[in-house]
Design a protein around this motif. Structure first.
Motif, mmCIF file in Angstrom:
data_model
loop_
_atom_site.group_PDB
_atom_site.id
_atom_site.type_symbol
_atom_site.label_atom_id
_atom_site.label_comp_id
_atom_site.label_asym_id
_atom_site.label_seq_id
_atom_site.Cartn_x
_atom_site.Cartn_y
_atom_site.Cartn_z
ATOM 1 N N ALA A 47 81.209 43.694 36.228
ATOM 2 C CA ALA A 47 81.767 43.860 37.663
ATOM 3 C C ALA A 47 80.783 44.268 38.593
ATOM 4 N N ALA A 48 79.664 45.038 37.988
ATOM 5 C CA ALA A 48 78.407 45.460 39.210
ATOM 6 C C ALA A 48 77.386 44.373 39.410
ATOM 7 N N ASP A 49 77.483 43.299 38.647
ATOM 8 C CA ASP A 49 76.265 42.382 38.573
ATOM 9 C C ASP A 49 76.293 41.548 39.843
ATOM 10 N N GLY A 50 77.216 41.712 40.750
ATOM 11 C CA GLY A 50 77.309 40.833 41.979
ATOM 12 C C GLY A 50 77.570 39.528 41.801
ATOM 13 N N ARG A 51 77.893 39.077 40.692
ATOM 14 C CA ARG A 51 78.148 37.591 40.553
ATOM 15 C C ARG A 51 79.610 37.261 40.198
ATOM 16 N N HIS A 52 80.509 38.223 40.032
ATOM 17 C CA HIS A 52 81.905 38.082 39.891
ATOM 18 C C HIS A 52 82.497 39.033 40.876
ATOM 19 N N PRO A 53 82.525 38.820 42.052
ATOM 20 C CA PRO A 53 83.250 39.384 43.004
ATOM 21 C C PRO A 53 84.807 39.681 43.039
ATOM 22 N N GLU A 54 85.357 38.444 42.486
ATOM 23 C CA GLU A 54 86.853 38.531 42.126
ATOM 24 C C GLU A 54 87.248 39.603 40.925
ATOM 25 N N LEU A 55 86.392 39.136 40.048
ATOM 26 C CA LEU A 55 86.629 40.209 38.882
ATOM 27 C C LEU A 55 86.332 41.637 39.270
ATOM 28 N N GLU B 11 86.618 43.004 42.192
ATOM 29 C CA GLU B 11 87.825 43.558 42.898
ATOM 30 C C GLU B 11 88.948 43.815 41.959
ATOM 31 N N ALA B 12 89.481 42.967 41.026
ATOM 32 C CA ALA B 12 90.394 43.090 40.060
ATOM 33 C C ALA B 12 90.406 44.372 39.763
ATOM 34 N N LEU B 13 89.328 44.405 39.065
ATOM 35 C CA LEU B 13 88.856 45.920 38.052
ATOM 36 C C LEU B 13 88.893 47.127 38.812
ATOM 37 N N SER B 14 88.748 47.067 40.275
ATOM 38 C CA SER B 14 88.571 48.244 40.857
ATOM 39 C C SER B 14 90.105 48.735 41.438
ATOM 40 N N ALA B 15 91.258 47.864 41.320
ATOM 41 C CA ALA B 15 92.425 48.120 41.754
ATOM 42 C C ALA B 15 93.243 48.935 40.822
#
Length: 256
Positions: free
Chosen positions: A217-225, A227-231
């Motif tokens: 989630a923190a690598d910057g290459r998976h923004p959708e994931l 966002e989903a994990l931060s919900a």
């Protein structure tokens, strides 16, 4: 369920046809007519001290305790106190034994009341029965992926599910498809639920998975994931999770 429908139409269309009785080279799967419509026979000589029901019950007990890989003809024979060869009169191979096991435990899927007429609520009740059933027998999701034609106990539950779907106005083929879709969903969910329960019993593995997802989630290459994990999280209780997924499936079914 498509296999069940095709088998039914093929039976209606044939006239005089000779069905081979042995499963030699080229034969595929279990012959349901041979298995379900003809009584199990035992070899000549002294009547054995066990029955097909006892053999199947022993196999189910093994599978419940140790998984399907533990179910061998030798292990089952030892459980019932018989010689291995004597079992083949009742179950000629493990594939047949598996069909017998599935139908044996399907007798637990008892429905004590008729459909209410609210088909969505009734179909959800069917799914909850299936989930509880598969959790009692964790080998079932894998076993169901290989079976073709349901046995007599399974047919009783299928009959109830089709009655539940009568108010939808769907034709027979579509109702069979809905039931197959529902069963596949429950089996897949239970397989996942069982695997997750195993992970939760291993804190080190669970922590490793959490660290991995946090890094992704923190690598910057998976923004959708990310966002989903931060919900905000949803309740993780197994029953609540299953109900949430089930509601999305059944409430979204299109009967037009």
């Amino acid at each position: 369920m498509d296999d069940l429908r095709k088998s039914h139409h093929a039976e209606q269309g044939k006239e005089r046809e000779t069905v081979p009785q042995d499963r030699g080279a080229g034969a595929v799967g279990v012959d349901p007519e041979q298995l379900w419509l003809r009584p199990a026979e035992h070899r000549r000589g002294r009547r054995p001290s066990f029955s097909r029901e006892a053999i199947v019950a022993a196999a189910v007990t093994l599978a419940d305790a140790e998984g399907l890989d533990a179910v061998t003809m030798r292990r089952v024979a030892a459980e019932v106190g018989a010689g291995v060869m004597s079992l083949y009169s009742y179950a000629p191979d493990k594939e047949t034994l598996l069909e017998l096991m599935i139908d044996h435990v399907s007798g637990e899927l008892t429905v004590t009341h008729p459909p209410s007429g609210d088909w969505r609520a009734d179909l959800k009740a069917v799914a909850h029965l299936q989930r509880a059933h598969m959790l009692r027998h964790p080998w079932l999701p894998a076993a169901l992926s290989t079976r073709r034609v349901p046995g007599p106990r399974t047919l009783a539950f299928l009959e109830h599910a089709l009655a539940v779907l009568r108010p939808t106005g769907l034709d027979g083929a579509a109702k069979l498809e809905v039931f197959a879709q529902l069963t596949a969903f429950v089996a897949g969910h239970v397989a996942h639920e069982t695997a997750q329960a195993a992970v939760s019993r291993s804190p080190d593995r669970a922590a490793a998975e959490a660290r991995y997802l946090a890094a992704v989630a923190a690598d910057g290459r998976h923004p959708e994931l990310a966002e989903a994990l931060s919900a905000p999280g949803r309740p993780l209780a197994p029953e609540a999770t299953f109900t949430r997924f089930l509601n999305r499936l059944i409430d979204g079914l299109d009967t037009d």
